[in-house]
Design a protein around this motif. Structure first.
Motif, PDB file in Angstrom:
ATOM      1  N   TYR A   1       0.851  -1.189   0.000  1.00 18.52           N
ATOM      2  CA  TYR A   1       0.000   0.000   0.000  1.00 18.52           C
ATOM      3  C   TYR A   1       0.886   1.238   0.000  1.00 18.52           C
ATOM      4  O   TYR A   1       1.866   1.314   0.732  1.00 18.52           O
ATOM      5  CB  TYR A   1      -0.898   0.021   1.238  1.00 18.52           C
ATOM      6  CG  TYR A   1      -2.075  -0.921   1.178  1.00 18.52           C
ATOM      7  CD1 TYR A   1      -3.378  -0.444   1.206  1.00 18.52           C
ATOM      8  CD2 TYR A   1      -1.883  -2.307   1.107  1.00 18.52           C
ATOM      9  CE1 TYR A   1      -4.461  -1.306   1.169  1.00 18.52           C
ATOM     10  CE2 TYR A   1      -2.961  -3.174   1.062  1.00 18.52           C
ATOM     11  CZ  TYR A   1      -4.247  -2.664   1.092  1.00 18.52           C
ATOM     12  OH  TYR A   1      -5.310  -3.519   1.050  1.00 18.52           O
TER      13      TYR A   1
ATOM     14  N   VAL B   1      -2.397   0.459  -4.461  1.00 24.44           N
ATOM     15  CA  VAL B   1      -2.176  -0.893  -3.964  1.00 24.44           C
ATOM     16  C   VAL B   1      -1.520  -1.697  -5.074  1.00 24.44           C
ATOM     17  O   VAL B   1      -2.082  -1.820  -6.167  1.00 24.44           O
ATOM     18  CB  VAL B   1      -3.493  -1.559  -3.514  1.00 24.44           C
ATOM     19  CG1 VAL B   1      -3.217  -2.977  -3.015  1.00 24.44           C
ATOM     20  CG2 VAL B   1      -4.167  -0.733  -2.420  1.00 24.44           C
TER      21      VAL B   1
ATOM     22  N   ASP C   1      -3.732   2.628  -8.845  1.00 25.51           N
ATOM     23  CA  ASP C   1      -4.383   3.747  -8.176  1.00 25.51           C
ATOM     24  C   ASP C   1      -5.816   3.370  -7.817  1.00 25.51           C
ATOM     25  O   ASP C   1      -6.619   3.039  -8.679  1.00 25.51           O
ATOM     26  CB  ASP C   1      -4.362   4.973  -9.105  1.00 25.51           C
ATOM     27  CG  ASP C   1      -4.720   6.266  -8.376  1.00 25.51           C
ATOM     28  OD1 ASP C   1      -5.380   6.179  -7.320  1.00 25.51           O
ATOM     29  OD2 ASP C   1      -4.337   7.343  -8.851  1.00 25.51           O
ATOM     30  N   GLN C   2      -6.126   3.428  -6.540  1.00 29.10           N
ATOM     31  CA  GLN C   2      -7.467   3.070  -6.072  1.00 29.10           C
ATOM     32  C   GLN C   2      -8.460   4.216  -6.214  1.00 29.10           C
ATOM     33  O   GLN C   2      -9.664   4.013  -6.136  1.00 29.10           O
ATOM     34  CB  GLN C   2      -7.400   2.635  -4.604  1.00 29.10           C
ATOM     35  CG  GLN C   2      -6.423   1.509  -4.343  1.00 29.10           C
ATOM     36  CD  GLN C   2      -6.784   0.244  -5.100  1.00 29.10           C
ATOM     37  OE1 GLN C   2      -7.851  -0.322  -4.880  1.00 29.10           O
ATOM     38  NE2 GLN C   2      -5.934  -0.184  -6.011  1.00 29.10           N
TER      39      GLN C   2
ATOM     40  N   MET D   1      -9.335   6.502  -4.194  1.00 31.94           N
ATOM     41  CA  MET D   1     -10.207   6.713  -3.041  1.00 31.94           C
ATOM     42  C   MET D   1      -9.903   7.991  -2.286  1.00 31.94           C
ATOM     43  O   MET D   1     -10.722   8.453  -1.508  1.00 31.94           O
ATOM     44  CB  MET D   1     -10.073   5.542  -2.065  1.00 31.94           C
ATOM     45  CG  MET D   1     -10.553   4.215  -2.622  1.00 31.94           C
ATOM     46  SD  MET D   1     -10.347   2.889  -1.426  1.00 31.94           S
ATOM     47  CE  MET D   1     -10.953   1.510  -2.372  1.00 31.94           C
TER      48      MET D   1
ATOM     49  N   GLY E   1      -8.476  -2.888   1.128  1.00 36.52           N
ATOM     50  CA  GLY E   1      -8.327  -1.600   0.469  1.00 36.52           C
ATOM     51  C   GLY E   1      -9.525  -0.697   0.623  1.00 36.52           C
ATOM     52  O   GLY E   1      -9.670   0.287  -0.099  1.00 36.52           O
TER      53      GLY E   1
END
Length: 296
Positions: free
Chosen positions: A215, A231, A235-236, A238, A266
């Protein structure tokens, strides 16, 4: 003649000291009643926080020969556990046995590390609910890099080990070491450069692992302070909000003044509580706007 002179000088000194209570100094020592400079060290879960603070001491010394001196400092550093969601009468528990060593940060959800990471490395660990600390001397090695760094953060890492990074180490060039791997079982600290699989974390401000996943927290130095969570390099999306990101605190992180909990899937859940910082006492605000003071 020389021995006779020394003998006379000794008699004179004895007579002088006799008039000043035997040449002893008059010392006044005071320890402040209040614990000050409370700093958040880490979060155990979504209701408990670890806070470090200390007390000042002051010493006034009047010497036998009429001279004066003053000195001051800090001691009795302690680490306490508080509930930051509900106002309680003081901490849940405290450890005051560490003297003035200072802390460096949170290692796991219940362990704080402090010490020195460098060519002469030593590690000290404090665990919630236990008095005292465990001391470790570390064997240091450089694996494919030349210039080490002072460790600023340490987090859980792959294969049951811990990653240690400096303030700017991940982006270091040439043959400078970019990170280090701490093995608390073997008591080793190995400095490394990022291999092909990990080069993507060069852009991270902070990094840790959950299981086999890496992470990364990344902020962009622009007016919006937009942050991203990645993660395994993906790119998440969030954290694309206008708020500065703080470092990993166990499973918690800070978005602006808001606290958010990150799961190993995540998923980010922001709590209805804000951290206001503080000088003498750390302060939080609950969902109803009430201020929660941590300290005595």
């Amino acid at each position: 003649m020389k021995n006779e002179t020394n003998f006379v000088a000794g008699i004179v000194l004895a007579l002088v000291c006799g008039g000043f209570a035997g040449c002893s100094d008059d010392v006044t020592y005071q320890l402040s009643e209040n614990w000050i400079n409370a700093e958040v060290v880490g979060f155990i879960d979504d209701s408990l926080v670890m806070v470090e603070d200390y007390r000042y001491w002051y010493e006034f010394r009047e010497s036998w020969n009429g001279t004066y001196s003053e000195d001051s400092g800090c001691e009795n550093t302690r680490l306490c556990v508080y509930n930051y969601r509900v106002q309680e009468d003081g901490p849940r528990s405290c450890d005051t046995s560490i003297g003035y060593a200072g802390y460096s940060g949170q290692l796991t959800d219940s362990v704080v590390w402090y010490g020195i990471f460098g060519s002469r490395s030593s590690l000290q660990l404090w665990k919630v609910g236990e008095n005292g600390r465990k001391h470790y001397s570390l064997d240091v090695d450089n694996d494919g890099c030349g210039v080490g760094f002072d460790g600023a953060r340490a987090h859980e890492w792959l294969d049951g080990k811990f990653i240690v990074i400096g303030k700017q180490s991940l982006s270091a060039g040439n043959d400078s070491c970019q990170y280090a791997v701490l093995d608390t079982t073997k008591r080793t600290l190995t400095y490394k450069r990022l291999d092909e699989n990990l080069k993507w974390i060069q852009k991270c401000d902070d990094v840790r692992a959950w299981g086999e996943d890496v992470y990364c927290l990344q902020t962009f130095p622009n007016a919006d302070q937009i942050g991203h969570l990645l993660v395994n390099g993906v790119d998440q999306g969030m954290l694309k909000i206008n708020a500065a990101i703080g470092p990993f605190w166990g499973n918690m992180l800070e978005l602006g003044n808001n606290l958010c909990e990150l799961s190993d899937e995540g998923i980010l859940k922001c709590l209805s509580v804000r951290w206001l910082g503080g000088t003498e006492k750390a302060k939080f605000v609950d969902e109803n706007g009430n201020t929660i003071y941590l300290g005595e």
